[in-house]
Each structure stands twice: as C-alpha cells, then as structure tokens.
Design a protein around this motif. Structure first.
Motif, PDB file in Angstrom:
ATOM      1  N   TRP A 185       0.820  -1.204   0.000  1.00  0.00           N
ATOM      2  CA  TRP A 185       0.000   0.000   0.000  1.00  0.00           C
ATOM      3  C   TRP A 185       0.860   1.262   0.000  1.00  0.00           C
ATOM      4  CZ3 TRP A 185      -1.123   2.943   4.769  1.00  0.00           C
ATOM      5  CH2 TRP A 185      -2.029   3.995   4.552  1.00  0.00           C
ATOM      6  N   MET A 186       1.824   1.353   0.895  1.00  0.00           N
ATOM      7  CA  MET A 186       2.609   2.573   1.008  1.00  0.00           C
ATOM      8  C   MET A 186       3.562   2.757  -0.164  1.00  0.00           C
ATOM      9  SD  MET A 186       4.589   4.316   4.220  1.00  0.00           S
ATOM     10  CE  MET A 186       3.175   4.207   5.285  1.00  0.00           C
ATOM     11  N   ASN A 187       3.999   1.673  -0.760  1.00  0.00           N
ATOM     12  CA  ASN A 187       4.914   1.797  -1.899  1.00  0.00           C
ATOM     13  C   ASN A 187       4.188   1.855  -3.231  1.00  0.00           C
ATOM     14  OD1 ASN A 187       7.242   1.949  -0.344  1.00  0.00           O
ATOM     15  ND2 ASN A 187       7.385  -0.256  -0.196  1.00  0.00           N
ATOM     16  N   GLY A 188       2.863   2.084  -3.184  1.00  0.00           N
ATOM     17  CA  GLY A 188       2.117   2.315  -4.416  1.00  0.00           C
ATOM     18  C   GLY A 188       1.838   1.078  -5.234  1.00  0.00           C
ATOM     19  N   GLY A 189       1.837  -0.088  -4.615  1.00  0.00           N
ATOM     20  CA  GLY A 189       1.589  -1.330  -5.334  1.00  0.00           C
ATOM     21  C   GLY A 189       0.243  -1.355  -6.024  1.00  0.00           C
ATOM     22  N   HIS A 190      -0.818  -1.637  -5.277  1.00  0.00           N
ATOM     23  CA  HIS A 190      -2.167  -1.729  -5.839  1.00  0.00           C
ATOM     24  C   HIS A 190      -2.974  -0.500  -5.462  1.00  0.00           C
ATOM     25  CE1 HIS A 190      -1.281  -5.801  -6.954  1.00  0.00           C
ATOM     26  NE2 HIS A 190      -0.969  -6.091  -5.708  1.00  0.00           N
ATOM     27  N   GLY A 191      -2.469   0.636  -5.707  1.00  0.00           N
ATOM     28  CA  GLY A 191      -3.120   1.874  -5.306  1.00  0.00           C
ATOM     29  C   GLY A 191      -2.089   2.760  -4.660  1.00  0.00           C
ATOM     30  N   GLN A 192      -2.551   3.775  -3.984  1.00  0.00           N
ATOM     31  CA  GLN A 192      -1.612   4.690  -3.373  1.00  0.00           C
ATOM     32  C   GLN A 192      -2.132   5.166  -2.037  1.00  0.00           C
ATOM     33  OE1 GLN A 192       0.368   7.575  -5.452  1.00  0.00           O
ATOM     34  NE2 GLN A 192       1.143   6.090  -6.889  1.00  0.00           N
ATOM     35  N   VAL A 193      -1.192   5.479  -1.174  1.00  0.00           N
ATOM     36  CA  VAL A 193      -1.546   6.082   0.104  1.00  0.00           C
ATOM     37  C   VAL A 193      -2.301   7.370  -0.199  1.00  0.00           C
ATOM     38  CG1 VAL A 193      -0.611   7.148   2.183  1.00  0.00           C
ATOM     39  CG2 VAL A 193       0.484   5.126   1.222  1.00  0.00           C
ATOM     40  N   GLY A 194      -3.411   7.538   0.474  1.00  0.00           N
ATOM     41  CA  GLY A 194      -4.178   8.766   0.294  1.00  0.00           C
ATOM     42  C   GLY A 194      -5.195   8.720  -0.821  1.00  0.00           C
ATOM     43  N   ASP A 195      -5.385   7.546  -1.449  1.00  0.00           N
ATOM     44  CA  ASP A 195      -6.365   7.490  -2.538  1.00  0.00           C
ATOM     45  C   ASP A 195      -7.770   7.149  -2.039  1.00  0.00           C
ATOM     46  OD1 ASP A 195      -6.404   4.749  -2.105  1.00  0.00           O
ATOM     47  OD2 ASP A 195      -5.610   4.220  -4.065  1.00  0.00           O
ATOM     48  N   GLY A 196      -7.891   6.866  -0.742  1.00  0.00           N
ATOM     49  CA  GLY A 196      -9.203   6.633  -0.154  1.00  0.00           C
ATOM     50  C   GLY A 196      -9.732   5.223  -0.269  1.00  0.00           C
ATOM     51  N   VAL A 197      -9.021   4.310  -0.941  1.00  0.00           N
ATOM     52  CA  VAL A 197      -9.542   2.945  -1.083  1.00  0.00           C
ATOM     53  C   VAL A 197      -8.496   1.843  -0.944  1.00  0.00           C
ATOM     54  CG1 VAL A 197     -11.519   3.564  -2.525  1.00  0.00           C
ATOM     55  CG2 VAL A 197      -9.341   3.044  -3.603  1.00  0.00           C
ATOM     56  N   SER A 198      -7.265   2.086  -1.298  1.00  0.00           N
ATOM     57  CA  SER A 198      -6.295   0.990  -1.386  1.00  0.00           C
ATOM     58  C   SER A 198      -5.837   0.453  -0.037  1.00  0.00           C
ATOM     59  CB  SER A 198      -5.086   1.410  -2.216  1.00  0.00           C
ATOM     60  OG  SER A 198      -4.422   2.486  -1.609  1.00  0.00           O
TER      61      SER A 198
END
Length: 165
Positions: free
Chosen positions: A16-29
């Motif tokens: 999550w934090m390294n932008g794998g399947h979404g990004q921190v702060g995107d509200g869903v990942s």
C-alpha cells in the motif's frame, strides 16, 4: 493467528505505502490492511470524512498494526519485541522509499500520529525486558524519519515518552 496477521498486515502495508495496488491517500487501497487490523481491533476505521486524507489513513493503519503488536506482546513478550523491531524497520524503509513530495510530509505526520495518538499503550507487555525493547524500537523510528538530532525527532520522542510514563 495474531502473529501471522501482524506479518500479513505489515506486508499489506508495504504494498500500500509503496504504491503497489493503489496509493496512500487514494481513499480505497488501504482496505486489505485495514481488514486484517479489524479482525483484532474492529473499531479501527477510517471515517467517510477522512477518505483520501493521507495523514489520517496512515495514522489509522500505523496505529492499528502497532496495537496488534502490543497486544501480542502481552502474551508473547519477546516475540512482540521482535515484531516491533521488524515493524519499525519496515516503516522506516517504506518512508525512505517514498519520493520527496507533500504526500511524504503527510505520511510522516501520519506515522507520528499513528504512534502517538492511535496507539493504545495499555496493551503493551508488563515484562520489563520486552517493554524496553518495544519502547526503544519505537523511539528509534523518529530519527529515521525526521533526521538524527532534529527538533522534530526530539519532540516526537518526548511525546512518546510522556505517554509511556
């Protein structure tokens, strides 16, 4: 079950934090890591008003995983201390890997908030040796995020110390 869920949550947080399947702060990942935390702390949640707010998302996840480790430390004190060291090292490495941006600043504030506001230190082991290990691991995180000797690191350590006295 708690031990394996801790390491699952840490791995989910890395993605999550390294932008794998979404990004921190995107509200869903953060959903998968939050789901793992909620198995043990069902009240851990991110309210609708906070969706997409990086600092709040990080604070809830960091506080949740930290609480899981503290809970384990009550029953398996040395394993809890080792898990905390792994978690702190993982947090520091994830934070370092985030590119410099305003989001990185929000992540650092979220980590601090998660450790100092969203963590329930009453869950921590009473075993003296393991307790010292857990506390020193947590305190070692702040210089890694804010820089050794920085005012921010000293303030974060002082705030944590005030919670533990």
């Amino acid at each position: 079950m708690l031990r394996s869920d801790i390491y699952t949550a840490v791995d989910q947080c890395k993605v999550w934090m390294n932008g794998g399947h979404g990004q921190v702060g995107d509200g869903v990942s953060y959903a998968s890591v939050l789901s793992t935390i909620q198995k043990h702390f069902p009240n851990a949640k991110i309210g609708l008003e906070a969706l997409g707010q990086t600092e709040v998302e990080v604070a809830v996840v960091v506080g949740g995983i930290t609480n899981m480790i503290l809970e384990m430390s009550k029953w398996e004190s040395l394993a809890g201390g080792m898990a905390m060291r792994t978690w702190v090292d993982t947090l520091a490495n994830m934070y370092t890997a985030v590119p410099q941006s305003s989001k990185k600043e929000a992540i650092s504030r979220g980590i601090l908030r998660g450790i100092n506001q969203n963590t329930d230190y009453a869950l921590m082991t009473k075993d003296f040796t393991a307790r010292i290990q857990v506390v020193s691991s947590l305190k070692s995180l702040f210089p890694k995020i804010y820089g050794t000797g920085s005012e921010e690191a000293r303030q974060a350590e002082a705030l944590l110390s005030s919670k533990l006295i």
